[in-house]
Design a protein around this motif. Structure first.
Motif, mmCIF file in Angstrom:
data_model
loop_
_atom_site.group_PDB
_atom_site.id
_atom_site.type_symbol
_atom_site.label_atom_id
_atom_site.label_comp_id
_atom_site.label_asym_id
_atom_site.label_seq_id
_atom_site.Cartn_x
_atom_site.Cartn_y
_atom_site.Cartn_z
ATOM 1 N N ILE A 53 -16.219 -40.936 -49.379
ATOM 2 C CA ILE A 53 -16.835 -39.605 -49.353
ATOM 3 C C ILE A 53 -16.647 -38.929 -50.706
ATOM 4 O O ILE A 53 -15.564 -39.003 -51.296
ATOM 5 N N THR A 54 -17.692 -38.265 -51.207
ATOM 6 C CA THR A 54 -17.604 -37.459 -52.422
ATOM 7 C C THR A 54 -18.177 -36.069 -52.131
ATOM 8 O O THR A 54 -19.300 -35.953 -51.627
ATOM 9 N N VAL A 55 -17.394 -35.027 -52.432
ATOM 10 C CA VAL A 55 -17.828 -33.645 -52.212
ATOM 11 C C VAL A 55 -17.450 -32.806 -53.426
ATOM 12 O O VAL A 55 -16.611 -33.201 -54.239
ATOM 13 N N ASN A 56 -18.066 -31.618 -53.545
ATOM 14 C CA ASN A 56 -17.702 -30.666 -54.592
ATOM 15 C C ASN A 56 -16.584 -29.748 -54.103
ATOM 16 O O ASN A 56 -16.386 -29.576 -52.891
ATOM 17 N N THR A 57 -15.867 -29.167 -55.038
ATOM 18 C CA THR A 57 -14.823 -28.227 -54.675
ATOM 19 C C THR A 57 -15.410 -27.029 -53.935
ATOM 20 O O THR A 57 -16.541 -26.614 -54.181
ATOM 21 N N THR A 58 -14.613 -26.477 -53.023
ATOM 22 C CA THR A 58 -14.990 -25.231 -52.367
ATOM 23 C C THR A 58 -14.909 -24.100 -53.391
ATOM 24 O O THR A 58 -14.072 -24.127 -54.289
ATOM 25 N N ALA A 59 -15.779 -23.109 -53.270
ATOM 26 C CA ALA A 59 -15.826 -22.011 -54.243
ATOM 27 C C ALA A 59 -14.456 -21.385 -54.425
ATOM 28 O O ALA A 59 -13.767 -21.043 -53.449
ATOM 29 N N ASN A 60 -14.034 -21.276 -55.689
ATOM 30 C CA ASN A 60 -12.788 -20.636 -56.097
ATOM 31 C C ASN A 60 -11.542 -21.355 -55.599
ATOM 32 O O ASN A 60 -10.458 -20.769 -55.560
ATOM 33 N N GLN A 61 -11.677 -22.628 -55.239
ATOM 34 C CA GLN A 61 -10.529 -23.448 -54.859
ATOM 35 C C GLN A 61 -10.546 -24.746 -55.653
ATOM 36 O O GLN A 61 -11.607 -25.263 -55.997
ATOM 37 N N CYS A 62 -9.344 -25.251 -55.935
ATOM 38 C CA CYS A 62 -9.253 -26.513 -56.679
ATOM 39 C C CYS A 62 -9.152 -27.673 -55.685
ATOM 40 O O CYS A 62 -8.274 -28.534 -55.777
ATOM 41 N N GLY A 63 -10.042 -27.677 -54.726
ATOM 42 C CA GLY A 63 -10.066 -28.695 -53.683
ATOM 43 C C GLY A 63 -11.151 -28.371 -52.675
ATOM 44 O O GLY A 63 -11.959 -27.451 -52.884
ATOM 45 N N ALA A 64 -11.177 -29.110 -51.577
ATOM 46 C CA ALA A 64 -12.194 -28.882 -50.546
ATOM 47 C C ALA A 64 -11.655 -29.333 -49.195
ATOM 48 O O ALA A 64 -10.911 -30.322 -49.108
ATOM 49 N N ILE A 65 -12.015 -28.589 -48.156
ATOM 50 C CA ILE A 65 -11.703 -29.013 -46.788
ATOM 51 C C ILE A 65 -12.751 -30.039 -46.376
ATOM 52 O O ILE A 65 -13.943 -29.752 -46.398
ATOM 53 N N VAL A 66 -12.296 -31.238 -46.027
ATOM 54 C CA VAL A 66 -13.208 -32.346 -45.743
ATOM 55 C C VAL A 66 -12.978 -32.840 -44.317
ATOM 56 O O VAL A 66 -11.849 -33.107 -43.908
ATOM 57 N N THR A 67 -14.076 -32.935 -43.563
ATOM 58 C CA THR A 67 -14.025 -33.527 -42.223
ATOM 59 C C THR A 67 -14.781 -34.849 -42.245
ATOM 60 O O THR A 67 -15.743 -35.011 -42.987
ATOM 61 N N PHE A 68 -14.314 -35.792 -41.427
ATOM 62 C CA PHE A 68 -14.945 -37.106 -41.388
ATOM 63 C C PHE A 68 -14.770 -37.693 -39.994
ATOM 64 O O PHE A 68 -13.873 -37.282 -39.232
ATOM 65 N N PRO A 69 -15.626 -38.653 -39.612
ATOM 66 C CA PRO A 69 -15.516 -39.265 -38.288
ATOM 67 C C PRO A 69 -14.259 -40.119 -38.172
ATOM 68 O O PRO A 69 -13.728 -40.615 -39.171
ATOM 69 N N ALA A 70 -13.806 -40.296 -36.950
ATOM 70 C CA ALA A 70 -12.623 -41.113 -36.710
ATOM 71 C C ALA A 70 -12.941 -42.588 -36.958
ATOM 72 O O ALA A 70 -14.085 -43.032 -36.784
ATOM 73 N N PRO A 71 -11.961 -43.369 -37.403
ATOM 74 C CA PRO A 71 -12.166 -44.814 -37.539
ATOM 75 C C PRO A 71 -12.543 -45.437 -36.195
ATOM 76 O O PRO A 71 -12.164 -44.946 -35.129
ATOM 77 N N THR A 72 -13.282 -46.537 -36.253
ATOM 78 C CA THR A 72 -13.728 -47.224 -35.040
ATOM 79 C C THR A 72 -12.767 -48.371 -34.721
ATOM 80 O O THR A 72 -12.629 -49.316 -35.512
ATOM 81 N N PRO A 73 -12.073 -48.309 -33.557
ATOM 82 C CA PRO A 73 -11.159 -49.395 -33.198
ATOM 83 C C PRO A 73 -11.863 -50.461 -32.348
ATOM 84 O O PRO A 73 -12.731 -50.151 -31.534
ATOM 85 N N VAL A 74 -11.501 -51.701 -32.566
ATOM 86 C CA VAL A 74 -11.990 -52.813 -31.750
ATOM 87 C C VAL A 74 -10.788 -53.663 -31.376
ATOM 88 O O VAL A 74 -9.999 -54.046 -32.245
ATOM 89 N N GLY A 75 -10.632 -53.978 -30.089
ATOM 90 C CA GLY A 75 -9.518 -54.801 -29.652
ATOM 91 C C GLY A 75 -8.339 -53.958 -29.212
ATOM 92 O O GLY A 75 -8.463 -52.773 -28.896
ATOM 93 N N LEU A 76 -7.168 -54.580 -29.215
ATOM 94 C CA LEU A 76 -5.949 -53.938 -28.750
ATOM 95 C C LEU A 76 -5.370 -53.091 -29.886
ATOM 96 O O LEU A 76 -4.666 -53.605 -30.750
ATOM 97 N N CYS A 77 -5.696 -51.778 -29.923
ATOM 98 C CA CYS A 77 -5.297 -50.913 -31.028
ATOM 99 C C CYS A 77 -4.273 -49.860 -30.644
ATOM 100 O O CYS A 77 -3.527 -49.377 -31.485
ATOM 101 N N GLY A 78 -4.217 -49.468 -29.393
ATOM 102 C CA GLY A 78 -3.285 -48.416 -29.004
ATOM 103 C C GLY A 78 -3.669 -47.099 -29.659
ATOM 104 O O GLY A 78 -4.830 -46.743 -29.760
#
Length: 231
Positions: free
Chosen positions: A49-74
């Motif tokens: 993922i590539t995003v721009n910084t949030t206005a007036n912050q030296c970073g960004a709040i980033v949301t992303f989908p959960a990893p997809t598990p296959v098999g016995l993952c717990g």
């Protein structure tokens, strides 16, 4: 599934080892047992993922989908978690299952916000010698990330009519660590409005026109001016 008196037990999901019984409902004989082992865990992470910084912050709040598990993952944990504040730059996100499987992807936050700059106020001086030197310390700046630097780009001279009447357009620039920049221009006006001073020779009286002395600038005293140079 049932048919002709045959019963097949269902298989619980994510069970390490499951027994499947095959029995004849009309018989009291011992059921046959078949052991089923689920596949080992495999995790598939989201794409980078590539995003721009949030206005007036030296970073960004980033949301992303959960990893997809296959098999016995717990249980699957993700660090840093979705919805976290990611700093400028590239951060590796790691997903880990309770059975030991892992996958990774990156979150890159790009600083696309230029800094701000405020030039010193316009000034007017009487003489060229009074023009102030460039002073980057007098130039206020702000930026969402640290590391911005102020430089003096140069002075442009215009509207000059004499040595002490002209205008300077002085340009400053602020550049941040990501290469974003802004410029501002200060106007400096040089305008000599003060006439020089002098003292003429004392009055004299002569009898004849032929006796009038020739003009002699050496007899003029008290010559001075607010600006340097020849009067």
């Amino acid at each position: 599934m049932t048919g002709a008196g045959l019963v097949v037990a269902s298989i619980p999901a994510n069970a390490a080892t499951n027994s499947v019984g095959f029995g004849n409902t009309a018989s009291t004989s011992t059921d046959n047992q078949v052991t089923f082992t689920p596949p080992a865990c495999a995790l598939t992470c989201p794409a980078n993922i590539t995003v721009n910084t949030t206005a007036n912050q030296c970073g960004a709040i980033v949301t992303f989908p959960a990893p997809t598990p296959v098999g016995l993952c717990g249980t699957v944990t993700v660090s840093p978690a979705s919805g976290s504040l990611f700093p400028k730059g590239t951060t590796t996100v790691t997903a880990t299952s309770s059975t030991g499987a892992t996958c990774t992807f990156t979150v890159t936050v790009v600083d696309a916000q230029p800094p701000t700059i405020t030039c010193p106020a316009a000034v007017t001086v009487s003489c060229a010698s009074a023009v102030p030197l460039p002073d980057i310390a007098s130039v206020p700046i702000t930026d969402n990330c640290p590391g911005a630097v102020v430089t003096h780009v140069g002075d442009g001279i215009g509207a000059q009519t004499c040595a002490n009447r002209f205008t300077i357009q002085r340009t400053y620039r602020v550049t941040d660590a990501a290469g974003n920049f802004r410029e501002c221009t200060q106007t400096i006006t040089v305008n000599d409005q003060t006439p020089p001073t002098l003292t003429c020779p004392a009055p004299i009286t002569v009898s004849c026109a032929a006796a009038v002395p020739a003009a002699n600038i050496a007899l003029v005293t008290g010559v001075s001016d607010n600006c340097s140079g020849v009067v």
